[in-house]
Write a protein that holds these residues in place. Structure first.
Motif, PDB file in Angstrom:
ATOM      1  N   THR A  49      24.039  23.786  59.356  1.00  0.00           N
ATOM      2  CA  THR A  49      23.781  25.062  58.783  1.00  0.00           C
ATOM      3  C   THR A  49      24.034  24.831  57.217  1.00  0.00           C
ATOM      4  OG1 THR A  49      24.789  26.184  60.674  1.00  0.00           O
ATOM      5  CG2 THR A  49      24.744  27.474  58.714  1.00  0.00           C
ATOM      6  N   MET A  50      25.130  24.132  57.078  1.00  0.00           N
ATOM      7  CA  MET A  50      25.226  23.646  55.314  1.00  0.00           C
ATOM      8  C   MET A  50      24.102  23.263  54.768  1.00  0.00           C
ATOM      9  SD  MET A  50      29.115  22.162  54.753  1.00  0.00           S
ATOM     10  CE  MET A  50      29.414  21.589  56.402  1.00  0.00           C
ATOM     11  N   ALA A  51      23.531  22.320  55.395  1.00  0.00           N
ATOM     12  CA  ALA A  51      22.268  21.731  54.723  1.00  0.00           C
ATOM     13  C   ALA A  51      21.043  22.701  54.787  1.00  0.00           C
ATOM     14  CB  ALA A  51      21.738  20.593  55.887  1.00  0.00           C
ATOM     15  N   SER A  52      20.793  23.748  55.670  1.00  0.00           N
ATOM     16  CA  SER A  52      19.669  24.656  55.549  1.00  0.00           C
ATOM     17  C   SER A  52      20.061  25.694  54.613  1.00  0.00           C
ATOM     18  CB  SER A  52      19.379  25.245  56.857  1.00  0.00           C
ATOM     19  OG  SER A  52      20.643  25.656  57.491  1.00  0.00           O
ATOM     20  N   SER A  53      21.378  25.960  54.555  1.00  0.00           N
ATOM     21  CA  SER A  53      21.665  27.016  53.577  1.00  0.00           C
ATOM     22  C   SER A  53      21.747  26.369  52.143  1.00  0.00           C
ATOM     23  CB  SER A  53      23.336  27.619  53.696  1.00  0.00           C
ATOM     24  OG  SER A  53      23.427  27.967  55.130  1.00  0.00           O
ATOM     25  N   VAL A  54      21.949  25.290  51.763  1.00  0.00           N
ATOM     26  CA  VAL A  54      21.774  24.688  50.717  1.00  0.00           C
ATOM     27  C   VAL A  54      20.329  24.612  50.076  1.00  0.00           C
ATOM     28  CG1 VAL A  54      21.825  22.614  49.197  1.00  0.00           C
ATOM     29  CG2 VAL A  54      23.923  23.565  50.395  1.00  0.00           C
ATOM     30  N   SER A  55      19.413  24.013  50.962  1.00  0.00           N
ATOM     31  CA  SER A  55      18.138  24.168  51.035  1.00  0.00           C
ATOM     32  C   SER A  55      17.500  25.623  50.616  1.00  0.00           C
ATOM     33  CB  SER A  55      17.354  23.658  52.172  1.00  0.00           C
ATOM     34  OG  SER A  55      15.881  23.503  52.004  1.00  0.00           O
ATOM     35  N   LEU A 103      24.927  19.455  48.771  1.00  0.00           N
ATOM     36  CA  LEU A 103      24.123  19.871  47.246  1.00  0.00           C
ATOM     37  C   LEU A 103      23.659  18.618  46.518  1.00  0.00           C
ATOM     38  CD1 LEU A 103      27.149  22.134  46.369  1.00  0.00           C
ATOM     39  CD2 LEU A 103      24.715  22.797  46.580  1.00  0.00           C
ATOM     40  N   GLN A 104      24.432  17.250  46.540  1.00  0.00           N
ATOM     41  CA  GLN A 104      23.923  16.173  45.746  1.00  0.00           C
ATOM     42  C   GLN A 104      22.359  15.741  46.530  1.00  0.00           C
ATOM     43  OE1 GLN A 104      26.809  13.145  45.579  1.00  0.00           O
ATOM     44  NE2 GLN A 104      25.150  11.609  44.750  1.00  0.00           N
ATOM     45  N   LEU A 105      22.199  15.966  47.773  1.00  0.00           N
ATOM     46  CA  LEU A 105      21.015  15.473  48.489  1.00  0.00           C
ATOM     47  C   LEU A 105      19.840  16.524  48.040  1.00  0.00           C
ATOM     48  CD1 LEU A 105      22.161  14.918  52.217  1.00  0.00           C
ATOM     49  CD2 LEU A 105      21.528  13.449  50.569  1.00  0.00           C
ATOM     50  N   GLU A 106      20.222  17.664  47.543  1.00  0.00           N
ATOM     51  CA  GLU A 106      19.285  18.589  47.039  1.00  0.00           C
ATOM     52  C   GLU A 106      19.077  18.559  45.538  1.00  0.00           C
ATOM     53  OE1 GLU A 106      17.151  20.378  48.699  1.00  0.00           O
ATOM     54  OE2 GLU A 106      17.559  20.467  50.785  1.00  0.00           O
ATOM     55  N   GLY A 107      20.106  17.661  44.849  1.00  0.00           N
ATOM     56  CA  GLY A 107      19.876  17.416  43.402  1.00  0.00           C
ATOM     57  C   GLY A 107      20.426  18.846  42.834  1.00  0.00           C
ATOM     58  N   MET A 108      21.339  19.470  43.370  1.00  0.00           N
ATOM     59  CA  MET A 108      22.277  20.531  42.578  1.00  0.00           C
ATOM     60  C   MET A 108      23.738  20.462  42.493  1.00  0.00           C
ATOM     61  SD  MET A 108      20.597  23.646  45.241  1.00  0.00           S
ATOM     62  CE  MET A 108      21.233  24.805  44.442  1.00  0.00           C
ATOM     63  N   ARG A 109      24.071  21.024  41.610  1.00  0.00           N
ATOM     64  CA  ARG A 109      25.659  21.076  41.083  1.00  0.00           C
ATOM     65  C   ARG A 109      26.221  22.516  41.809  1.00  0.00           C
ATOM     66  NH1 ARG A 109      25.199  19.582  35.001  1.00  0.00           N
ATOM     67  NH2 ARG A 109      25.047  17.172  35.272  1.00  0.00           N
ATOM     68  N   MET A 110      27.436  22.008  42.433  1.00  0.00           N
ATOM     69  CA  MET A 110      28.199  23.216  42.667  1.00  0.00           C
ATOM     70  C   MET A 110      28.669  24.097  41.541  1.00  0.00           C
ATOM     71  SD  MET A 110      31.592  23.151  45.233  1.00  0.00           S
ATOM     72  CE  MET A 110      30.723  22.184  46.571  1.00  0.00           C
ATOM     73  N   GLN A 139      40.327  18.925  39.321  1.00  0.00           N
ATOM     74  CA  GLN A 139      40.210  17.270  39.557  1.00  0.00           C
ATOM     75  C   GLN A 139      38.786  16.978  40.079  1.00  0.00           C
ATOM     76  OE1 GLN A 139      44.338  16.716  41.502  1.00  0.00           O
ATOM     77  NE2 GLN A 139      44.290  14.700  40.166  1.00  0.00           N
ATOM     78  N   LEU A 140      38.458  17.952  40.971  1.00  0.00           N
ATOM     79  CA  LEU A 140      37.004  17.362  41.680  1.00  0.00           C
ATOM     80  C   LEU A 140      36.100  17.760  40.584  1.00  0.00           C
ATOM     81  CD1 LEU A 140      37.420  19.179  44.793  1.00  0.00           C
ATOM     82  CD2 LEU A 140      37.334  17.043  44.721  1.00  0.00           C
ATOM     83  N   SER A 141      36.092  18.726  39.640  1.00  0.00           N
ATOM     84  CA  SER A 141      35.337  18.852  38.601  1.00  0.00           C
ATOM     85  C   SER A 141      35.859  20.136  37.701  1.00  0.00           C
ATOM     86  CB  SER A 141      33.928  19.556  39.363  1.00  0.00           C
ATOM     87  OG  SER A 141      33.044  19.920  38.291  1.00  0.00           O
ATOM     88  N   PRO A 142      36.030  19.877  36.508  1.00  0.00           N
ATOM     89  CA  PRO A 142      36.449  20.820  35.510  1.00  0.00           C
ATOM     90  C   PRO A 142      35.697  21.854  35.353  1.00  0.00           C
ATOM     91  CG  PRO A 142      36.630  18.691  34.738  1.00  0.00           C
ATOM     92  CD  PRO A 142      35.804  18.543  35.721  1.00  0.00           C
ATOM     93  N   GLN A 143      34.224  21.898  35.739  1.00  0.00           N
ATOM     94  CA  GLN A 143      33.378  22.763  35.460  1.00  0.00           C
ATOM     95  C   GLN A 143      33.516  23.947  36.439  1.00  0.00           C
ATOM     96  OE1 GLN A 143      32.040  19.374  35.137  1.00  0.00           O
ATOM     97  NE2 GLN A 143      32.928  19.715  32.996  1.00  0.00           N
ATOM     98  N   ALA A 255      23.583  29.333  35.688  1.00  0.00           N
ATOM     99  CA  ALA A 255      22.499  29.281  36.431  1.00  0.00           C
ATOM    100  C   ALA A 255      22.411  27.820  37.332  1.00  0.00           C
ATOM    101  CB  ALA A 255      21.327  29.212  35.537  1.00  0.00           C
ATOM    102  N   PRO A 256      21.598  28.063  38.364  1.00  0.00           N
ATOM    103  CA  PRO A 256      21.491  26.988  39.284  1.00  0.00           C
ATOM    104  C   PRO A 256      21.005  25.480  38.286  1.00  0.00           C
ATOM    105  CG  PRO A 256      20.567  28.552  40.555  1.00  0.00           C
ATOM    106  CD  PRO A 256      20.830  28.895  39.148  1.00  0.00           C
ATOM    107  N   SER A 257      21.612  24.337  38.600  1.00  0.00           N
ATOM    108  CA  SER A 257      21.452  23.192  37.834  1.00  0.00           C
ATOM    109  C   SER A 257      21.188  21.887  38.623  1.00  0.00           C
ATOM    110  CB  SER A 257      22.126  23.062  36.656  1.00  0.00           C
ATOM    111  OG  SER A 257      23.468  22.912  37.245  1.00  0.00           O
ATOM    112  N   THR A 258      20.608  20.825  38.160  1.00  0.00           N
ATOM    113  CA  THR A 258      20.507  19.648  38.740  1.00  0.00           C
ATOM    114  C   THR A 258      21.537  18.614  38.365  1.00  0.00           C
ATOM    115  OG1 THR A 258      18.938  18.923  37.022  1.00  0.00           O
ATOM    116  CG2 THR A 258      17.890  19.954  39.020  1.00  0.00           C
ATOM    117  N   VAL A 259      21.509  17.720  39.376  1.00  0.00           N
ATOM    118  CA  VAL A 259      22.758  16.857  39.015  1.00  0.00           C
ATOM    119  C   VAL A 259      22.761  15.979  37.577  1.00  0.00           C
ATOM    120  CG1 VAL A 259      24.144  14.830  40.017  1.00  0.00           C
ATOM    121  CG2 VAL A 259      23.335  16.719  41.384  1.00  0.00           C
TER     122      VAL A 259
END
Length: 259
Positions: A49-55, A103-110, A139-143, A255-259
């Motif tokens: 479900t996570m994979a399909s939702s991200v896609s 998200l990394q598999l799809e080239g996306m950032r959280m 610590q995981l990501s300052p952004q 806006a959605p962005s790539t890694v």
């Protein structure tokens, strides 16, 4: 003064295996929103479900956030779990990391993290939990941003730590005079025009009507309509239409962005 730009978010991917939560209309809701809070497995969701939702989010140009909750599949994360702050933060990190991999598999950032259900409400009144949770997020990501209620302990902790806080307005929940949402375990079917009217008032005048007939000010950056609310698709469709008719742009904080 009327808002010119607003984020429209929904909690997504909250099914589990063959069990569908709500009306099972995620694929129809996703293109209508700007930010998706994807369940990360503890209150709902699973790897598929996570994979399909991200896609689906990627295909729809929707920004993605992790939606970690209590370890409570049976109660859908709406029961308070008695655990140490350390354990709750570790559980959240585990869940955020799981979604980050997809998200990394799809080239996306959280884009953000939004606690779910009872965890969201616990953090809203617990300074220590909010600080520990947000320090780990940093610590995981300052952004990473955090979705929270204006004036909550989570909001105060985010301000102190320099974490971007996206304040939410809950279109499908009632408010009390303190500005907090009225917690309910089972939602009835709501009127789409009434919900759209509520959002229009908030965006135009910064006001919301409370359950006891008062009208109070409300500050927010994002409108939330839960996908498990009965009739969620029509609520979101009608609200989106009203926002666009008012000349308000619907856009994610990032806006959605790539890694």
């Amino acid at each position: 003064m009327q808002k010119q730009v607003i984020d429209l978010n929904a909690d997504m991917g909250e099914s589990f295996g063959p069990w569908q939560i709500g009306d099972g209309v995620d694929q129809h809701i996703m293109p209508l929103i700007s930010s998706a809070n994807i369940a990360t497995g503890f209150h709902a969701g699973d790897p598929a479900t996570m994979a399909s939702s991200v896609s689906l989010a990627k295909a729809s140009g929707v920004a993605v956030g992790a939606h970690p909750g209590y370890r409570d599949l049976v109660g859908f994360g709406r029961r308070t779990i008695q655990a140490s702050v350390q354990e709750l933060v570790q559980d959240a990190v585990y869940q955020i990391g799981a979604l980050q991999a997809f998200l990394q598999l799809e080239g996306m950032r959280m884009q953000h993290v939004k606690p779910h259900g009872a965890l969201y409400m616990a953090m809203a009144s617990d300074e220590a939990l909010s600080y520990a949770f947000l320090q780990a997020v940093q610590q995981l990501s300052p952004q990473l941003a955090v979705y929270c209620m204006a004036g909550s302990a989570t909001h105060r902790a985010a301000t102190a730590l320099g974490v971007r806080a996206i304040r939410e307005f809950f279109a499908d929940r009632d408010y009390d005079t303190s500005g907090s949402i009225v917690f309910t375990r089972k939602m009835g079917r709501l009127s789409p025009p009434a919900v759209a009217d509520k959002v229009a008032l908030a965006c135009r005048d910064g006001l919301v009507d409370t359950v006891d007939g008062q009208r109070i000010p409300i500050e927010f950056d994002s409108i939330c309509i839960h996908s498990d609310t009965p009739g969620a698709l029509e609520l979101i469709r009608t609200t989106r239409s009203r926002l666009l008719q008012a000349g308000i742009t619907i856009r994610a904080p990032h806006a959605p962005s790539t890694v």
